[in-house]
Motif scaffolding. Structure first.
Motif, PDB file in Angstrom:
ATOM      1  N   GLN A 102     -15.455   0.746  -4.759  1.00  0.00           N
ATOM      2  CA  GLN A 102     -15.964   0.549  -3.390  1.00  0.00           C
ATOM      3  C   GLN A 102     -17.310   1.247  -3.218  1.00  0.00           C
ATOM      4  N   GLN A 103     -17.408   2.484  -3.731  1.00  0.00           N
ATOM      5  CA  GLN A 103     -18.646   3.257  -3.582  1.00  0.00           C
ATOM      6  C   GLN A 103     -19.807   2.548  -4.284  1.00  0.00           C
ATOM      7  N   ASN A 108       0.836  -1.209   0.000  1.00  0.00           N
ATOM      8  CA  ASN A 108       0.000   0.000   0.000  1.00  0.00           C
ATOM      9  C   ASN A 108       0.871   1.259   0.000  1.00  0.00           C
ATOM     10  N   LYS A 126      -8.683   2.780  -0.669  1.00  0.00           N
ATOM     11  CA  LYS A 126      -9.364   4.080  -0.497  1.00  0.00           C
ATOM     12  C   LYS A 126      -8.530   5.200  -1.129  1.00  0.00           C
ATOM     13  N   ARG A 127      -9.210   6.289  -1.451  1.00  0.00           N
ATOM     14  CA  ARG A 127      -8.510   7.411  -2.085  1.00  0.00           C
ATOM     15  C   ARG A 127      -7.686   8.180  -1.053  1.00  0.00           C
ATOM     16  N   GLY A 159      -9.209   9.662   1.882  1.00  0.00           N
ATOM     17  CA  GLY A 159      -9.872   8.766   2.825  1.00  0.00           C
ATOM     18  C   GLY A 159     -11.254   8.308   2.397  1.00  0.00           C
ATOM     19  N   THR A 160     -11.764   8.823   1.274  1.00  0.00           N
ATOM     20  CA  THR A 160     -13.081   8.389   0.798  1.00  0.00           C
ATOM     21  C   THR A 160     -12.944   7.094  -0.006  1.00  0.00           C
ATOM     22  N   LEU A 161     -14.098   6.458  -0.236  1.00  0.00           N
ATOM     23  CA  LEU A 161     -14.103   5.199  -0.982  1.00  0.00           C
ATOM     24  C   LEU A 161     -13.758   5.454  -2.443  1.00  0.00           C
ATOM     25  N   ASN A 162     -13.048   4.508  -3.057  1.00  0.00           N
ATOM     26  CA  ASN A 162     -12.805   4.642  -4.501  1.00  0.00           C
ATOM     27  C   ASN A 162     -14.098   4.307  -5.246  1.00  0.00           C
ATOM     28  N   TRP A 196     -20.962  -0.240  -2.207  1.00  0.00           N
ATOM     29  CA  TRP A 196     -21.740   0.297  -1.078  1.00  0.00           C
ATOM     30  C   TRP A 196     -23.152   0.657  -1.539  1.00  0.00           C
ATOM     31  N   GLU A 224      -6.890  -2.478   2.363  1.00  0.00           N
ATOM     32  CA  GLU A 224      -6.665  -1.224   3.082  1.00  0.00           C
ATOM     33  C   GLU A 224      -6.106  -0.142   2.156  1.00  0.00           C
TER      34      GLU A 224
END
Lengths: 170, 289
Positions: free
Chosen positions: A96-97, A16, A86-87, A90-93, A100, A83
């Motif tokens: 991921q979004q 990461n 995320k961008r 700190g938001t979801l890529n 969700w 882990e």
């Protein structure tokens, strides 16, 4: 020739984005190294036979099952775990979004494999067919969703990536 | 077994071979790890020494010379699916590699060598390679040996995985116009087939002039169905010929597997079904380029 034999291997991995040096004992899986030595427990331990996909990580740009990969065989490696998705803010890529939004997560156990598989699939097939989605996710088992919401999530992710392509790279 | 196993990563084939020859046993060769890690994880295999052959350049690369495609043992399934030489000269191998189970994660890491060394009756690559008449190159104690894959698969003393190293697989390029098909019958969405068949066929003016047929996943060894296809030579592929082939194949399965993929009796019957389907698809493809 016996001088080739060692009791442990010092490996260097960028995980990461951060460089780590780890002492890998012979036989230890990449899964155990990631979870126990690096403390990255988002990579899940499931079957340890290669069936379930919960332990998926990205290794040198390709998804692999970390339980089936022996840590000591990777002297140098670039690894991305869940882990690392995320961008920077700190938001979801976008993938991921989409998962969700479309209820692609329930218990979340299969999430590492489903997300990373979806990302590799969409990198190769930006507009995947249903058959390509089935093949792309085939290495992962989900006990919650019945897979329909996962397929929806991948399609939604494809649309999101299409919408944002040309605006911001990556 | 040792509580503290050792590990070696030789950097040449000669070094790896010399190392293996000097060990008294208890060692295991590892590359992608897809075959042996489940056994290690669950304690079913506890080697004293791991020999990591992942750094051996001699085991890499795909090339073609004099009508033979040479494929390094470390080639992963993903490369077999996407390599231009394999796609053009050995399309059946590319297709069989794409049908393997485990998903993209396994295709990205599972090597051709590991697949063959496993000698697993349910795996997908071997039937295709056998139908294409593949040979293999092995190195043991510094000596290089070339043999047919068919002969290797009936050897009990090949030593692969602990003493001998599978270096390359050599496959005659498929002749232009060759019809081919890999048929995999699956009972469920799982990885394994209940019966599979790899077929090649050559046609001349609508009549079959040559054909190969391998049937896998129905017995502990892959079955060469040459006896069943013999009757097709000189014939056109008609409904009667198809039925004849389907009826001849079950008798070739002397001791069928009976497992989660289906009962023995059913597997024998399915051997005929996949044989017919594979040959029909191969005939349909023959002559097309």
């Amino acid at each position: 020739m016996d001088d080739l034999l060692v009791q442990s291997v010092l490996v260097q991995w960028r995980v990461n984005g951060k460089l780590h040096e780890i002492e890998a004992m012979p036989g230890m899986s990449l899964l155990d190294a990631v979870r126990e030595q690096l403390g990255l427990t988002g990579t899940h331990m499931g079957c340890q036979t290669g069936h379930c996909g919960a332990c998926t990580v990205m290794l040198d740009g390709r998804i692999v099952k970390s339980c089936l990969t022996q840590a000591a065989t990777l002297p140098r490696a670039e690894i991305v775990t869940i882990e690392g998705l995320k961008r920077a803010d700190g938001t979801l890529n976008p993938v991921q979004q989409a998962f969700w939004d479309e209820a692609g997560f329930q218990c979340g156990y299969c999430a590492p494999g489903m997300l990373l598989s979806a990302m590799e699939l969409l990198a190769e097939h930006p507009e995947p067919t249903d058959a390509q989605i089935d093949t792309g996710l085939a290495g992962n088992l989900c006990r919650c969703t019945g897979y329909r919401s996962l397929v929806r999530a991948v399609k939604a992710a494809a649309r999101k990536l299409q919408d944002t392509s040309g605006q911001t790279p990556g | 077994m040792s509580l503290y196993p050792s590990f070696a990563r030789p950097n040449s084939l000669a070094q790896a071979s010399e190392l293996l020859a000097g060990l008294s046993g208890g060692s295991v060769i590892i590359a992608g790890g897809q075959e042996i890690m489940p056994y290690i994880n669950h304690g079913a295999m506890q080697p004293d020494i791991y020999i990591d052959i992942g750094g051996l350049k001699e085991l890499r690369g795909i090339s073609e010379a004099d009508g033979v495609v040479s494929i390094g043992a470390l080639t992963v399934h993903r490369e077999l699916q996407g390599n231009a030489i394999v796609a053009e000269k050995l399309p059946m191998l590319a297709d069989a590699a794409s049908r393997a189970g485990g998903g993209r994660q396994v295709h990205n890491r599972a090597t051709l060598g590991g697949n063959l060394v496993a000698m697993h009756p349910l795996y997908d690559i071997a039937p295709a390679l056998l139908a294409l008449g593949a040979e293999v190159e092995l190195v043991k104690a510094g000596e290089t040996r070339r043999t047919s894959l068919a002969a290797l698969m009936h050897e009990t003393s090949h030593g692969l995985g602990s003493e001998a190293i599978l270096v390359r697989v050599l496959v005659p390029a498929m002749a232009a116009g060759t019809g081919w098909a890999y048929e995999k019958l699956k009972l469920s969405g799982g990885a394994y087939g209940s019966a599979n068949a790899a077929a090649t066929v050559q046609l001349d003016a609508g009549r079959i002039t040559a054909a190969t047929l391998m049937i896998g996943a129905v017995a502990d060894r892959i079955i060469d169905a040459a006896a069943a296809v013999q009757g097709l030579i000189g014939q056109a592929w008609t409904a009667a010929a198809a039925e004849q082939l389907e009826l001849r194949c079950p008798a070739l399965v002397k001791q069928p597997l009976s497992d989660q993929q289906g009962s023995g009796e059913w597997r024998q019957a399915m051997a005929g079904v996949v044989a017919r389907r594979a040959m029909a698809a191969a005939v349909a493809r023959a002559g097309q380029k």
